[in-house]
Design an enzyme around this catalytic site. Structure first.
Site, PDB file in Angstrom:
ATOM      1  N   ASP A 293     -23.962 -18.306 -35.806  1.00 26.54           N
ATOM      2  CA  ASP A 293     -25.112 -18.725 -34.967  1.00 26.54           C
ATOM      3  C   ASP A 293     -25.503 -20.161 -35.290  1.00 26.54           C
ATOM      4  OD1 ASP A 293     -25.171 -16.122 -34.123  1.00 26.54           O
ATOM      5  OD2 ASP A 293     -26.717 -15.520 -35.562  1.00 26.54           O
TER       6      ASP A 293
ATOM      7  N   THR B  97      -5.214 -21.119 -16.925  1.00 27.31           N
ATOM      8  CA  THR B  97      -5.936 -21.336 -15.671  1.00 27.31           C
ATOM      9  C   THR B  97      -5.011 -21.281 -14.450  1.00 27.31           C
ATOM     10  OG1 THR B  97      -5.829 -23.652 -16.312  1.00 27.31           O
ATOM     11  CG2 THR B  97      -7.970 -22.595 -16.471  1.00 27.31           C
TER      12      THR B  97
ATOM     13  N   PRO C  43      -7.458 -26.283 -19.137  1.00 23.82           N
ATOM     14  CA  PRO C  43      -7.428 -25.328 -20.260  1.00 23.82           C
ATOM     15  C   PRO C  43      -6.336 -24.270 -20.097  1.00 23.82           C
ATOM     16  CG  PRO C  43      -9.606 -25.427 -19.207  1.00 23.82           C
ATOM     17  CD  PRO C  43      -8.685 -26.213 -18.360  1.00 23.82           C
TER      18      PRO C  43
ATOM     19  N   GLU D 198     -29.446  -8.520 -34.068  1.00 28.33           N
ATOM     20  CA  GLU D 198     -29.053  -8.569 -32.650  1.00 28.33           C
ATOM     21  C   GLU D 198     -30.282  -8.468 -31.750  1.00 28.33           C
ATOM     22  OE1 GLU D 198     -26.234  -9.624 -31.979  1.00 28.33           O
ATOM     23  OE2 GLU D 198     -25.385  -9.301 -33.978  1.00 28.33           O
TER      24      GLU D 198
HETATM   25  P1  ATP Z   1      -0.934 -22.349 -20.367  1.00 28.11           P
HETATM   26  O1  ATP Z   1      -1.615 -23.673 -20.324  1.00 28.11           O
HETATM   27  O2  ATP Z   1      -1.374 -21.522 -21.538  1.00 28.11           O
HETATM   28  O3  ATP Z   1       0.539 -22.413 -20.210  1.00 28.11           O
HETATM   29  P2  ATP Z   1      -1.315 -21.719 -17.583  1.00 28.11           P
HETATM   30  O4  ATP Z   1      -2.453 -22.526 -17.076  1.00 28.11           O
HETATM   31  O5  ATP Z   1       0.053 -22.173 -17.247  1.00 28.11           O
HETATM   32  O6  ATP Z   1      -1.489 -21.485 -19.137  1.00 28.11           O
HETATM   33  P3  ATP Z   1      -0.542 -19.323 -16.270  1.00 28.11           P
HETATM   34  O7  ATP Z   1       0.665 -19.088 -17.123  1.00 28.11           O
HETATM   35  O8  ATP Z   1      -0.305 -19.880 -14.923  1.00 28.11           O
HETATM   36  O9  ATP Z   1      -1.552 -20.244 -17.062  1.00 28.11           O
HETATM   37  O10 ATP Z   1      -1.389 -17.991 -16.151  1.00 28.11           O
HETATM   38  C1  ATP Z   1      -1.212 -16.899 -17.025  1.00 28.11           C
HETATM   39  C2  ATP Z   1      -1.525 -15.607 -16.305  1.00 28.11           C
HETATM   40  O11 ATP Z   1      -2.907 -15.569 -16.001  1.00 28.11           O
HETATM   41  C3  ATP Z   1      -0.835 -15.491 -14.972  1.00 28.11           C
HETATM   42  O12 ATP Z   1       0.391 -14.822 -15.080  1.00 28.11           O
HETATM   43  C4  ATP Z   1      -1.814 -14.689 -14.136  1.00 28.11           C
HETATM   44  O13 ATP Z   1      -1.643 -13.308 -14.347  1.00 28.11           O
HETATM   45  C5  ATP Z   1      -3.159 -15.067 -14.696  1.00 28.11           C
HETATM   46  N1  ATP Z   1      -3.807 -16.148 -13.930  1.00 28.11           N
HETATM   47  C6  ATP Z   1      -4.176 -17.358 -14.424  1.00 28.11           C
HETATM   48  N2  ATP Z   1      -4.782 -18.099 -13.478  1.00 28.11           N
HETATM   49  C7  ATP Z   1      -4.794 -17.348 -12.360  1.00 28.11           C
HETATM   50  C8  ATP Z   1      -5.271 -17.562 -11.038  1.00 28.11           C
HETATM   51  N3  ATP Z   1      -5.874 -18.711 -10.698  1.00 28.11           N
HETATM   52  N4  ATP Z   1      -5.107 -16.575 -10.133  1.00 28.11           N
HETATM   53  C9  ATP Z   1      -4.514 -15.415 -10.474  1.00 28.11           C
HETATM   54  N5  ATP Z   1      -4.038 -15.157 -11.698  1.00 28.11           N
HETATM   55  C10 ATP Z   1      -4.178 -16.086 -12.643  1.00 28.11           C
END
Ligand code: ATP
Length: 497
Positions: free
Chosen positions: A411, A114, A111, A337
């Site tokens: 809901d 992540t 997703p 609520e």
């Molecule tokens: P997308 O699929 O939308 O491109 P992605 O999976 O590549 O997203 P990232 O760009 O790596 O996600 O993460 C976005 C930001 O969220 C990072 O710059 C960081 O600040 C934070 N982040 C996400 N996952 C982590 C993690 N596992 N640990 C620390 N920070 C995280």
């Protein structure tokens, strides 16, 4: 062949023109037409190059932004799998001795938010490689061949940059790979096909003894959409799932992002990690950031529990809106609520973490639930309970007003999606069935039967707690929010009375 195209054109064009002049043809329209074609072609290439160059400028080199696996929270399994795969690049001689073919592509699937991009950056750091990043959408152009040209340029640039900085390898990261790597249907998308073909060609051109070595890392949140040619052995043959973090992972991520922020002593990040069930890393980063902004607004020196709690609400539901509701509306929303909240405490005691009457995003009020532990398997009683909590709002409106409002739409959508899960998992009276064979009437009948039955049970249970509604209503209208503990206290005092 491409190399000689220009020379061939320069040679052939004058000969053709002289021939036409010789036979008495007017060559001016031909020359004008050719000039126009030439301009359009180079404008397209130019745009491609221009975008590619601006892409290059944005790309951070590894040496400028070293990013290690320690800076990624949770994702222990994904990190482990990735490191194992990267050892192919690091322990190159050993691999060569054993005749193991080079690893060309790693696919990170999961997703949004992540940490897939972070993993790719950390991979570049771990393997001491140059890091180049691009997004699938940057290769999409209306001119056929431009996307393919950009892929070529990207690989060329990776090799040149690695050589210039004396690195023996380069990591190319392509986000949203599904944009160019979607299943080919032989239809109209020639431009996409050419881009994908070029990517496959470049991957096939990666050899074990090549210097510098290129490793392609791609990310997607729609793996099922990818063309099988991309996924076959020798291409993206390492697939790593990057899931939403569990409670331990969330705590780790919160701690990482709390690192540069002053946090008050009272703050229990364990609790915040529990309350932020289902959040991605990006959302957790946003929670810490928003909490810091709330602390700043209140001119506090450190981030407190309430800032974090407000930040969770904001990330989950959206910013507070200043929609002015009438007194009758506020009362109806409050009862709605309370219906959800009382039902939640009956089905899963201790699970309500906040009841709020402040408009946020599209909602006029909301109940925040606190899952006691992350769960991956659900039983029929659990799912029935979830449906009853979702129906609690509408049931309460019926109890006090004799009818419902449009406020229950969301809901009901939630309840129906749980019914779908029940049917597809063989947890209904229909038994184990192929849900794709069900008719619309079949779906309507089973949905009605389950929802009517659960609605009747919900109403009966809530009716028995009518006094709790009455005693909590005034407090909620005045205070606007009730913490889970306050709410449970109200229920307890009523039961004692
Ligand atoms: P997308 O699929 O939308 O491109 P992605 O999976 O590549 O997203 P990232 O760009 O790596 O996600 O993460 C976005 C930001 O969220 C990072 O710059 C960081 O600040 C934070 N982040 C996400 N996952 C982590 C993690 N596992 N640990 C620390 N920070 C995280």
């Amino acid at each position: 062949m491409r190399k000689y195209m220009l020379e061939l054109t320069i040679g052939i064009v004058p000969v053709v023109l002289i021939f036409f002049m010789y036979i008495g043809e007017n060559v001016i329209p031909l020359v004008l037409f050719a000039a126009l074609g030439f301009i359009v072609f180079y404008a397209a290439r130019g745009r491609g190059k221009l975008a590619a160059t601006s892409m290059q400028r944005r790309r951070p080199a590894t040496s400028e932004t070293p990013f290690s696996f320690d800076q990624i929270g949770g994702q222990e399994r994904a990190k482990q799998e990735l490191i194992e795969a990267l050892d192919f690049l690091v322990r190159r001689e050993q691999m060569a001795k054993l005749g193991i073919r080079p690893l060309k592509g790693i696919l990170l699937a999961g997703p949004p938010g992540t940490g897939k991009t972070l993993l790719a950056k950390a991979a570049a750091h771990y393997t001491d490689s140059i890091y180049l990043a691009a997004s699938g959408s940057e290769f999409v152009e209306m001119y056929v061949g431009v996307g393919a040209g950009r892929i070529r340029d990207l690989f060329k640039e990776a090799r040149v940059k690695a050589q210039k900085s004396g690195k023996s390898s380069a990591v190319i990261f392509i986000d949203e790979i599904e944009v160019i790597g979607g299943k080919r249907d032989g239809g109209q998308q020639r431009e996409y096909d050419q881009t994908l073909n070029q990517l496959l060609t470049e991957m096939d051109g990666i050899h074990a003894d090549e210097a510098p070595r290129i490793l392609l890392i791609a990310a997607t949140n729609r793996k099922e959409m990818l063309d099988s040619a991309l996924l076959r052995p020798g291409r993206f043959d390492r697939h790593i799932e990057v899931d939403l973090p569990d409670r331990k992972g969330r705590l780790h991520i919160l701690n990482i992002h709390a690192g540069n922020k002053p946090i008050a002593e009272e703050v229990d990040l364990q609790r915040i990690a529990a309350e932020s069930y289902g959040f991605s890393g990006a959302q957790l980063e946003s929670v810490m950031n928003e909490a810091a902004i709330y602390a700043l607004r209140e001119e506090n020196e450190a981030i407190g529990e309430k800032h974090l709690s407000m930040a969770i609400d904001k990330v989950m539901m959206g910013e507070k809106t200043d929609r002015e509701a009438t007194r009758e509306e506020r009362e109806r929303v409050a009862l709605h609520e309370l219906g959800h909240a009382i039902m939640a405490e009956l089905v899963r005691p201790g699970s309500v973490s906040q009841v709020a009457l402040s408009p946020r995003g599209k909602a006029l009020g909301y109940v925040r639930h606190n899952p006691q532990q992350d769960q991956y398997l659900y039983t029929k009683p659990f799912l029935n309970g979830q449906i009853m909590i979702a129906l609690g709002g509408a049931a309460a409106e019926e109890m006090f007003y004799g009818g419902r409002s449009t406020g229950s739409r969301g809901d009901f959508e939630q309840a129906m999606s749980i019914v779908k899960t029940l049917v597809e998992s063989g947890l209904t009276e229909l038994g184990i069935i192929d849900a794709s064979m069900m008719t619309r009437e079949g779906w309507a009948a089973i949905t009605k039967s389950i929802l009517d039955d659960l609605m009747a049970q919900t109403k009966m249970m809530l009716e028995a707690r009518r006094p709790v509604f009455l005693s909590s209503l005034q407090t909620l209208l005045q205070e606007e929010t009730l913490s889970g503990e306050q709410f449970r206290q109200l229920i307890r005092s009523h039961s004692a009375a």
